[in-house]
Design a protein around this motif. Structure first.
Motif, PDB file in Angstrom:
ATOM      1  N   GLN A   1      35.347  20.498  36.877  1.00  0.00           N
ATOM      2  CA  GLN A   1      36.652  20.546  36.217  1.00  0.00           C
ATOM      3  C   GLN A   1      36.724  19.618  35.006  1.00  0.00           C
ATOM      4  OE1 GLN A   1      38.649  22.964  37.160  1.00  0.00           O
ATOM      5  NE2 GLN A   1      37.047  23.385  38.664  1.00  0.00           N
ATOM      6  N   HIS A   2      35.694  18.818  34.782  1.00  0.00           N
ATOM      7  CA  HIS A   2      35.652  17.891  33.651  1.00  0.00           C
ATOM      8  C   HIS A   2      35.608  18.695  32.340  1.00  0.00           C
ATOM      9  CE1 HIS A   2      34.114  14.803  30.930  1.00  0.00           C
ATOM     10  NE2 HIS A   2      34.463  13.897  31.833  1.00  0.00           N
ATOM     11  N   THR A   3      36.240  18.177  31.311  1.00  0.00           N
ATOM     12  CA  THR A   3      36.288  18.857  30.014  1.00  0.00           C
ATOM     13  C   THR A   3      34.894  19.199  29.502  1.00  0.00           C
ATOM     14  OG1 THR A   3      38.356  17.730  29.473  1.00  0.00           O
ATOM     15  CG2 THR A   3      37.115  18.657  27.631  1.00  0.00           C
ATOM     16  N   ALA A   4      33.946  18.269  29.594  1.00  0.00           N
ATOM     17  CA  ALA A   4      32.589  18.525  29.102  1.00  0.00           C
ATOM     18  C   ALA A   4      31.924  19.640  29.898  1.00  0.00           C
ATOM     19  CB  ALA A   4      31.749  17.247  29.166  1.00  0.00           C
ATOM     20  N   SER A   5      32.149  19.689  31.204  1.00  0.00           N
ATOM     21  CA  SER A   5      31.586  20.764  32.031  1.00  0.00           C
ATOM     22  C   SER A   5      32.160  22.109  31.613  1.00  0.00           C
ATOM     23  CB  SER A   5      31.891  20.525  33.510  1.00  0.00           C
ATOM     24  OG  SER A   5      31.272  19.354  33.965  1.00  0.00           O
ATOM     25  N   LYS A   6      33.463  22.152  31.426  1.00  0.00           N
ATOM     26  CA  LYS A   6      34.111  23.401  31.035  1.00  0.00           C
ATOM     27  C   LYS A   6      33.576  23.893  29.693  1.00  0.00           C
ATOM     28  CE  LYS A   6      38.416  22.768  33.591  1.00  0.00           C
ATOM     29  NZ  LYS A   6      39.872  22.638  33.502  1.00  0.00           N
TER      30      LYS A   6
ATOM     31  N   LEU B   1      26.925  15.324  35.756  1.00  0.00           N
ATOM     32  CA  LEU B   1      27.360  15.477  34.372  1.00  0.00           C
ATOM     33  C   LEU B   1      27.003  14.221  33.589  1.00  0.00           C
ATOM     34  CD1 LEU B   1      28.946  17.072  32.199  1.00  0.00           C
ATOM     35  CD2 LEU B   1      31.005  15.867  33.002  1.00  0.00           C
ATOM     36  N   LEU B   2      26.413  14.434  32.428  1.00  0.00           N
ATOM     37  CA  LEU B   2      26.125  13.353  31.485  1.00  0.00           C
ATOM     38  C   LEU B   2      26.813  13.711  30.177  1.00  0.00           C
ATOM     39  CD1 LEU B   2      22.276  13.132  32.136  1.00  0.00           C
ATOM     40  CD2 LEU B   2      24.077  11.776  33.220  1.00  0.00           C
TER      41      LEU B   2
ATOM     42  N   PHE C   1      26.958  10.965  27.706  1.00  0.00           N
ATOM     43  CA  PHE C   1      26.426   9.890  26.870  1.00  0.00           C
ATOM     44  C   PHE C   1      27.520   9.142  26.106  1.00  0.00           C
ATOM     45  CE2 PHE C   1      22.820  12.445  27.923  1.00  0.00           C
ATOM     46  CZ  PHE C   1      21.837  11.498  28.180  1.00  0.00           C
ATOM     47  N   GLN C   2      28.738   9.198  26.666  1.00  0.00           N
ATOM     48  CA  GLN C   2      29.846   8.392  26.184  1.00  0.00           C
ATOM     49  C   GLN C   2      30.442   7.618  27.351  1.00  0.00           C
ATOM     50  OE1 GLN C   2      32.684  10.310  23.502  1.00  0.00           O
ATOM     51  NE2 GLN C   2      31.173  11.936  23.202  1.00  0.00           N
ATOM     52  N   THR C   3      30.777   8.340  28.398  1.00  0.00           N
ATOM     53  CA  THR C   3      31.344   7.705  29.590  1.00  0.00           C
ATOM     54  C   THR C   3      30.473   7.921  30.816  1.00  0.00           C
ATOM     55  OG1 THR C   3      32.650   9.677  30.127  1.00  0.00           O
ATOM     56  CG2 THR C   3      33.697   8.015  28.720  1.00  0.00           C
ATOM     57  N   ARG C   4      29.547   8.878  30.752  1.00  0.00           N
ATOM     58  CA  ARG C   4      28.685   9.220  31.885  1.00  0.00           C
ATOM     59  C   ARG C   4      27.242   9.218  31.393  1.00  0.00           C
ATOM     60  NH1 ARG C   4      31.872  10.767  35.982  1.00  0.00           N
ATOM     61  NH2 ARG C   4      30.055  11.392  37.147  1.00  0.00           N
ATOM     62  N   PHE C   5      26.479   8.248  31.860  1.00  0.00           N
ATOM     63  CA  PHE C   5      25.096   8.058  31.439  1.00  0.00           C
ATOM     64  C   PHE C   5      24.141   8.308  32.603  1.00  0.00           C
ATOM     65  CE2 PHE C   5      27.653   5.556  28.551  1.00  0.00           C
ATOM     66  CZ  PHE C   5      27.062   5.796  27.321  1.00  0.00           C
ATOM     67  N   PRO C   6      22.844   8.553  32.306  1.00  0.00           N
ATOM     68  CA  PRO C   6      21.870   8.642  33.407  1.00  0.00           C
ATOM     69  C   PRO C   6      21.889   7.362  34.241  1.00  0.00           C
ATOM     70  CG  PRO C   6      20.888   9.342  31.325  1.00  0.00           C
ATOM     71  CD  PRO C   6      22.228   8.747  31.001  1.00  0.00           C
ATOM     72  N   SER C   7      21.567   7.482  35.506  1.00  0.00           N
ATOM     73  CA  SER C   7      21.624   6.329  36.409  1.00  0.00           C
ATOM     74  C   SER C   7      20.735   5.175  35.935  1.00  0.00           C
ATOM     75  CB  SER C   7      21.245   6.741  37.825  1.00  0.00           C
ATOM     76  OG  SER C   7      19.918   7.244  37.861  1.00  0.00           O
ATOM     77  N   ALA C   8      19.645   5.477  35.261  1.00  0.00           N
ATOM     78  CA  ALA C   8      18.753   4.419  34.773  1.00  0.00           C
ATOM     79  C   ALA C   8      19.420   3.560  33.696  1.00  0.00           C
ATOM     80  CB  ALA C   8      17.466   5.034  34.225  1.00  0.00           C
ATOM     81  N   LEU C   9      20.465   4.096  33.063  1.00  0.00           N
ATOM     82  CA  LEU C   9      21.188   3.329  32.040  1.00  0.00           C
ATOM     83  C   LEU C   9      22.522   2.795  32.534  1.00  0.00           C
ATOM     84  CD1 LEU C   9      20.602   5.696  28.968  1.00  0.00           C
ATOM     85  CD2 LEU C   9      19.329   3.631  29.598  1.00  0.00           C
ATOM     86  N   SER C  10      22.902   3.182  33.723  1.00  0.00           N
ATOM     87  CA  SER C  10      24.190   2.742  34.268  1.00  0.00           C
ATOM     88  C   SER C  10      24.021   1.477  35.083  1.00  0.00           C
ATOM     89  CB  SER C  10      24.776   3.843  35.160  1.00  0.00           C
ATOM     90  OG  SER C  10      24.963   5.007  34.413  1.00  0.00           O
ATOM     91  N   SER C  11      25.075   0.680  35.131  1.00  0.00           N
ATOM     92  CA  SER C  11      24.997  -0.546  35.930  1.00  0.00           C
ATOM     93  C   SER C  11      25.536  -0.336  37.300  1.00  0.00           C
ATOM     94  CB  SER C  11      25.746  -1.670  35.238  1.00  0.00           C
ATOM     95  OG  SER C  11      27.047  -1.279  34.872  1.00  0.00           O
TER      96      SER C  11
ATOM     97  N   ASN D   1      22.692  20.527  22.211  1.00  0.00           N
ATOM     98  CA  ASN D   1      21.711  19.863  21.357  1.00  0.00           C
ATOM     99  C   ASN D   1      22.404  19.083  20.241  1.00  0.00           C
ATOM    100  OD1 ASN D   1      19.071  19.237  20.759  1.00  0.00           O
ATOM    101  ND2 ASN D   1      18.814  20.955  19.363  1.00  0.00           N
ATOM    102  N   VAL D   2      23.619  18.621  20.534  1.00  0.00           N
ATOM    103  CA  VAL D   2      24.413  17.893  19.547  1.00  0.00           C
ATOM    104  C   VAL D   2      24.698  16.505  20.119  1.00  0.00           C
ATOM    105  CG1 VAL D   2      26.590  17.851  18.278  1.00  0.00           C
ATOM    106  CG2 VAL D   2      25.462  20.040  18.748  1.00  0.00           C
ATOM    107  N   PHE D   3      24.436  15.468  19.337  1.00  0.00           N
ATOM    108  CA  PHE D   3      24.679  14.114  19.802  1.00  0.00           C
ATOM    109  C   PHE D   3      26.172  13.800  19.700  1.00  0.00           C
ATOM    110  CE2 PHE D   3      24.945   9.545  19.619  1.00  0.00           C
ATOM    111  CZ  PHE D   3      24.120   9.199  20.667  1.00  0.00           C
ATOM    112  N   PRO D   4      26.780  13.153  20.661  1.00  0.00           N
ATOM    113  CA  PRO D   4      26.210  12.728  21.930  1.00  0.00           C
ATOM    114  C   PRO D   4      26.051  13.933  22.873  1.00  0.00           C
ATOM    115  CG  PRO D   4      28.520  12.094  21.839  1.00  0.00           C
ATOM    116  CD  PRO D   4      28.174  12.721  20.521  1.00  0.00           C
ATOM    117  N   HIS D   5      24.870  14.066  23.441  1.00  0.00           N
ATOM    118  CA  HIS D   5      24.533  15.223  24.259  1.00  0.00           C
ATOM    119  C   HIS D   5      25.413  15.330  25.498  1.00  0.00           C
ATOM    120  CE1 HIS D   5      21.079  15.854  21.752  1.00  0.00           C
ATOM    121  NE2 HIS D   5      20.736  14.584  21.918  1.00  0.00           N
ATOM    122  N   LYS D   6      25.664  16.574  25.889  1.00  0.00           N
ATOM    123  CA  LYS D   6      26.334  16.858  27.155  1.00  0.00           C
ATOM    124  C   LYS D   6      25.349  17.637  28.013  1.00  0.00           C
ATOM    125  CE  LYS D   6      30.031  18.748  25.104  1.00  0.00           C
ATOM    126  NZ  LYS D   6      29.947  18.394  23.721  1.00  0.00           N
TER     127      LYS D   6
END
Length: 157
Positions: free
Chosen positions: A14-19, A144-145, A147-157, A80-85
């Motif tokens: 239901q997230h905007t990026a997913s939609k 969902l990634l 790259f603004q609010t949701r990052f890969p786990s390796a980059l998340s704290s 393929n557009v930064f920030p990637h979704k």
């Protein structure tokens, strides 16, 4: 929607990026296990009906044998557009033979090509095959990634 939905939660659909990704013209990349146990990934058109991703295939496609043996799949839809979704979905595929063209495939053709060209593509396809197989993927895990609010786990704290 809550501010933070955890990876794996179906609510991420239901997230905007997913939609945006589910309504885009970007093919899904379907990952499955071949009959010899090795992985395969193929790009495929899809239709999102709000609950399932529906893909379609000619009935003689080799992937159908593998999906019948092991229906567990993964899909990714990524731009393929930064920030990637990136939308990541894991689930189970079910197969159903349909006389004629799978209706959701016709809808996908119109989304990818536009109404006129999509309908022309379906008419041409009808001359090549008398039936198709509907591949319905039921999501069981969503990531969902953005790259603004949701990052890969390796980059998340």
């Amino acid at each position: 929607m809550p501010a933070k939905v955890n990876q794996g939660d179906l609510g991420l659909l239901q997230h905007t990026a997913s939609k945006e990704l589910l309504e885009s013209k970007i093919p899904a990349r379907l990952a499955y296990v071949w009959t010899d146990g090795t992985p395969r990934v193929i790009p495929m058109w899809f239709h999102w009906d709000g609950e399932h991703l529906i893909l379609a295939s000619p009935p003689k496609a080799p992937k159908l044998k593998a999906l019948a043996k092991n229906p567990k799949v993964s899909l990714t839809i990524d731009d393929n557009v930064f920030p990637h979704k990136v939308l990541l979905i894991r689930g189970t595929a079910s197969l159903q033979t349909v006389n004629g063209i799978v209706p959701e495939y016709a809808k996908a053709a119109e989304r990818y090509f536009g109404p006129e060209q999509g309908q022309a593509w379906v008419r041409q396809l009808q001359t090549l095959t008398s039936n198709m197989v509907r591949i319905t993927v039921t999501p069981e895990w969503v990531g969902l990634l953005d790259f603004q609010t949701r990052f890969p786990s390796a980059l998340s704290s």
